[in-house]
Design an enzyme around this catalytic site. Structure first.
Site, PDB file in Angstrom:
ATOM      1  CD  GLU A 128      -2.961  -0.789   0.012  1.00  0.00           C
ATOM      2  OE1 GLU A 128      -2.583  -1.178  -1.113  1.00  0.00           O
ATOM      3  OE2 GLU A 128      -4.051  -0.234   0.203  1.00  0.00           O
ATOM      4  CB  THR A 181      -5.080   6.696  -2.948  1.00  0.00           C
ATOM      5  OG1 THR A 181      -5.930   5.747  -3.579  1.00  0.00           O
ATOM      6  CG2 THR A 181      -5.320   6.630  -1.450  1.00  0.00           C
TER       7      THR A 181
HETATM    8  N1  HSE Z   1      -8.824   4.867   3.844  1.00  0.00           N
HETATM    9  C1  HSE Z   1      -8.143   5.174   2.617  1.00  0.00           C
HETATM   10  C2  HSE Z   1      -8.575   6.521   2.144  1.00  0.00           C
HETATM   11  C3  HSE Z   1      -8.459   4.117   1.611  1.00  0.00           C
HETATM   12  O1  HSE Z   1      -9.760   6.818   2.211  1.00  0.00           O
HETATM   13  O2  HSE Z   1      -7.724   7.313   1.711  1.00  0.00           O
HETATM   14  C4  HSE Z   1      -7.749   4.271   0.300  1.00  0.00           C
HETATM   15  O3  HSE Z   1      -8.481   3.608  -0.716  1.00  0.00           O
END
Ligand code: HSE
Length: 308
Positions: A128, A181
């Site tokens: 990740e 992200t």
């Molecule tokens: N919890 C993370 C976010 C997940 O919302 O940035 C990334 O997919």
């Protein structure tokens, strides 16, 4: 065993109120991977189907996870990795997490189950970090554990599996645009007002309680996000309409899946989930944006071995 073929599920992180702290896995959507032992001692990405992903081991989530595990274990063998992506990266459906978790699970089989689930999760988080700049645990935890998970603490890492009411069905729409992200995290404020924090953690408590008791009204009341959604929804075309129409179709609640652009809705029963899917299809079909819609039960098992 020298080769293993696995299914690694797509995941919905945050579940509205649980930013970075909650997620669940899908039953019908996920990646396939084939992982094979080799004698070269190297980790080699031999095939990527369905997405443009780096073949360089140290830039590929699966590659990084496998390398770290094999080094840590002092393994004499290496692995060849095939990644067959069934949905695009940058979807908000835990695409990198599916690769990272699947790899951790498969390599552990070759190491005779040396590592615990929690240790596998720590390795998967490295993937990740490569993919989105932070070792977020929510998507990888859901992919490895299945069902709903709560990241109660990051340090020390503490993962709680939450029961899944069997009638719960998820509808997901994935507009085929990419939301990075890292960008979707940068847009969020570093601090939030106390009032917002109270509203958010109260909903997390409500959601956990609702899942434990199969109280669908409580689940629905708790699916509200005061922290991320107000800032991130600008990345998602027709977001408000998707949410309004999901609720009008009888969904318990709806929100952004992970960092988006996918949107999810939870419903009680398959019929309502299909109604949400039809309502969303109406909104997107003339939008000029490519999209995919999925209806799925919640996956209670996480990564699984596929029989050849
Ligand atoms: N919890 C993370 C976010 C997940 O919302 O940035 C990334 O997919």
């Amino acid at each position: 065993m020298d080769q293993i073929r696995i299914f690694s599920p797509a995941t919905v992180a945050n579940v509205s109120c649980g930013y970075d702290a909650m997620a669940f896995a899908l039953d019908t959507l996920g990646d396939e991977m084939v992982i094979r032992k080799n004698d070269s001692g190297q980790v080699v990405i031999t095939r990527v189907d369905g997405a443009e992903l780096p073949f360089e081991t140290n830039k590929n989530s699966a590659g990084v996870v496998a390398s770290q595990m094999l080094t840590d274990a002092g393994s004499p063998f290496g692995v060849d990795i095939e990644i067959i992506k069934k949905y695009k990266p940058g979807s908000g459906l835990g695409s990198s997490a599916a690769s990272s978790s699947g790899t951790a699970f498969a390599v552990n089989k070759f190491l005779d189950g040396k590592y615990s689930k929690l240790e596998l999760l720590q390795f998967a988080r490295l993937g990740e970090e490569v993919a989105c700049g932070s070792p977020i645990a929510d998507n990888v935890a859901a992919a490895l554990y299945g069902g709903f998970v709560l990241i109660r603490s990051y340090d020390p890492l503490d993962i709680i599996s939450i029961p899944t009411p069997s009638e719960l069905v998820v509808t997901v729409i994935h507009p085929q645009i990419e939301v990075n992200t890292e960008d979707a995290r940068k847009i969020l404020p570093e601090q939030i007002p106390m009032k917002t924090a109270i509203a958010q953690w109260s909903n997390v408590g409500g959601l956990i309680s609702g899942l434990h008791t199969a109280d669908f009204d409580l689940i629905g009341r708790s699916l509200t996000d005061h922290v991320a959604e107000p800032h991130r929804k600008i990345f998602i075309p027709h977001f408000d309409q998707l949410k309004d129409n999901a609720m009008a179709s009888g969904a318990l609640g709806a929100g952004i899946s992970g960092s988006g652009p996918s949107v999810f809705a939870l419903s009680k029963g398959e019929d309502l989930a299909q109604k949400v899917a039809s309502a969303w299809d109406e909104i997107y079909k003339n939008s000029g944006i490519d999209y995919k819609i999925y209806v799925s039960k919640i996956n209670k098992n996480g990564v699984q071995i596929l029989n050849d």
